[in-house]
Design an enzyme around this catalytic site. Structure first.
Site, PDB file in Angstrom:
ATOM      1  CE  LYS A 180     -43.453-113.673  97.218  1.00  0.00           C
ATOM      2  NZ  LYS A 180     -44.482-113.962  96.589  1.00  0.00           N
TER       3      LYS A 180
ATOM      4  N   GLY B 177     -49.708-114.235  95.387  1.00  0.00           N
ATOM      5  CA  GLY B 177     -50.079-112.755  95.493  1.00  0.00           C
ATOM      6  C   GLY B 177     -51.350-112.349  95.185  1.00  0.00           C
TER       7      GLY B 177
ATOM      8  CG  HIS C 174     -40.178-117.696  94.518  1.00  0.00           C
ATOM      9  ND1 HIS C 174     -41.028-116.844  93.625  1.00  0.00           N
ATOM     10  CD2 HIS C 174     -40.967-117.932  95.700  1.00  0.00           C
ATOM     11  CE1 HIS C 174     -42.136-116.661  94.373  1.00  0.00           C
ATOM     12  NE2 HIS C 174     -42.183-117.218  95.741  1.00  0.00           N
TER      13      HIS C 174
ATOM     14  CD  GLU D 155     -44.123-120.337  96.881  1.00  0.00           C
ATOM     15  OE1 GLU D 155     -44.396-119.971  98.035  1.00  0.00           O
ATOM     16  OE2 GLU D 155     -43.452-119.897  96.162  1.00  0.00           O
TER      17      GLU D 155
ATOM     18  CD  GLU E  82     -42.675-113.694  93.343  1.00  0.00           C
ATOM     19  OE1 GLU E  82     -41.598-113.366  94.130  1.00  0.00           O
ATOM     20  OE2 GLU E  82     -43.725-113.679  93.755  1.00  0.00           O
TER      21      GLU E  82
ATOM     22  CG  ASN F 284     -40.139-115.384  99.475  1.00  0.00           C
ATOM     23  OD1 ASN F 284     -39.242-114.509  99.940  1.00  0.00           O
ATOM     24  ND2 ASN F 284     -40.632-115.855  98.438  1.00  0.00           N
TER      25      ASN F 284
HETATM   26  P1  13P Z   1     -48.121-115.001  98.723  1.00  0.00           P
HETATM   27  O1  13P Z   1     -48.278-115.662 100.103  1.00  0.00           O
HETATM   28  O2  13P Z   1     -47.846-113.612  98.818  1.00  0.00           O
HETATM   29  O3  13P Z   1     -49.306-115.411  97.755  1.00  0.00           O
HETATM   30  O4  13P Z   1     -46.788-115.445  98.299  1.00  0.00           O
HETATM   31  C1  13P Z   1     -46.256-116.821  98.019  1.00  0.00           C
HETATM   32  C2  13P Z   1     -44.877-117.131  97.757  1.00  0.00           C
HETATM   33  O5  13P Z   1     -44.520-116.978  96.774  1.00  0.00           O
HETATM   34  C3  13P Z   1     -43.908-117.402  98.776  1.00  0.00           C
HETATM   35  O6  13P Z   1     -42.917-117.591  98.363  1.00  0.00           O
END
Ligand code: 13P
Length: 251
Positions: free
Chosen positions: A11, A174, A96, A168, A98, A9
């Site tokens: 993002k 992150g 997701h 997740e 976010e 992903n």
């Molecule tokens: P990270 O691997 O940067 O922690 O992100 C995970 C994520 O949100 C994948 O969708």
């Protein structure tokens, strides 16, 4: 048998030119991955057309990061599932954390988005996961169970063949802090038992459940060795072809 999958992903990262280079780097190394592992990448919308071109003839799947609740019309700024299918996407990520947190995606919207994805032949990577305070109050199982039941339990059982679940934990995204293999396995087993109670054991056993949250080459091996972890949804580490490939080699 459920599939082993490593999905990237991206993002809101990379320019189009950088994204095309990254995709080329992944395609160049895909032969180094064992045949039983499926790779998927989810670039930003603006990158999908040129990246689809790069992926042509490769076994790598192309995913969007979101799709609209509506099929078409006066919905400024939205991108429909039909548009995504039309340019060669096979998947979309939905739910997701976010998007749940910053864009108000709730069960109602996600149910509509999944219907749109399925109507247009897209598979769905459906994300679930608790926040730190949920875990601190020992409510992580309730939160994840509700995210599954509110949305996935509205689906006819046969539709589950087109769903990949990504667990997740929000506190691990992150942050560099990963769930331990024990924490992840515990939740993945819980997700499978939740699916089994509603859809039956066969569907639960056949559903791929990915782990996401600071998954990287150094911890992928331990995570993917867990019996209920079928791969990863990778954020930061998917932005480097070598790291992404190394994660996919973790089995
Ligand atoms: P990270 O691997 O940067 O922690 O992100 C995970 C994520 O949100 C994948 O969708």
């Amino acid at each position: 048998m459920r599939k082993k999958i490593v999905a990237g992903n991206w993002k809101m990262n990379t320019s189009v030119a950088e994204g095309v280079e990254l995709a080329k780097g992944i395609v160049a190394k895909v032969a180094e991955i064992s045949k039983g592992v499926t790779l998927i990448i989810a670039p930003p919308f603006t990158h999908l057309v040129p990246v689809a071109e790069v992926l042509k003839g490769s076994p790598i799947g192309l995913s969007a990061q979101n799709c609209a609740t509506e099929p078409k019309g006066a919905f400024t700024g939205e991108v429909s599932a039909a548009m995504l299918k039309g340019i060669g996407c096979n998947y979309t990520i939905l739910g997701h954390s976010e998007r749940r947190e910053y864009y108000g995606e709730n069960a109602d919207k996600l149910t509509k988005k999944i219907a749109m994805a399925f109507e247009n032949g897209l598979k769905v990577i459906y994300c679930v996961g608790e926040k730190l305070e949920d875990r601190n109050f020992n409510q992580h199982f309730d939160v994840v169970s509700k995210q599954i039941s509110d949305v996935l339990f509205t689906l006819a059982p046969e539709k589950m063949a087109n769903v990949i679940i990504a667990y997740e934990p929000v506190w691990a995204i992150g942050t560099g802090e990963t769930a331990t293999a024990e924490q992840a396995q515990e939740m993945h087993a819980f997700i499978r038992s939740t699916l089994s109670a509603h859809f039956g054991e066969k569907i639960a056993e056949n559903t791929t459940v990915l782990y996401g949250g600071s998954c990287k080459p150094s911890n992928a091996k331990e995570l993917f060795a867990c019996p209920d972890i079928d791969g990863g949804l990778i954020g930061g580490a998917s932005l480097k072809a070598d790291d992404f490939i190394a994660i996919a080699q973790a089995w």
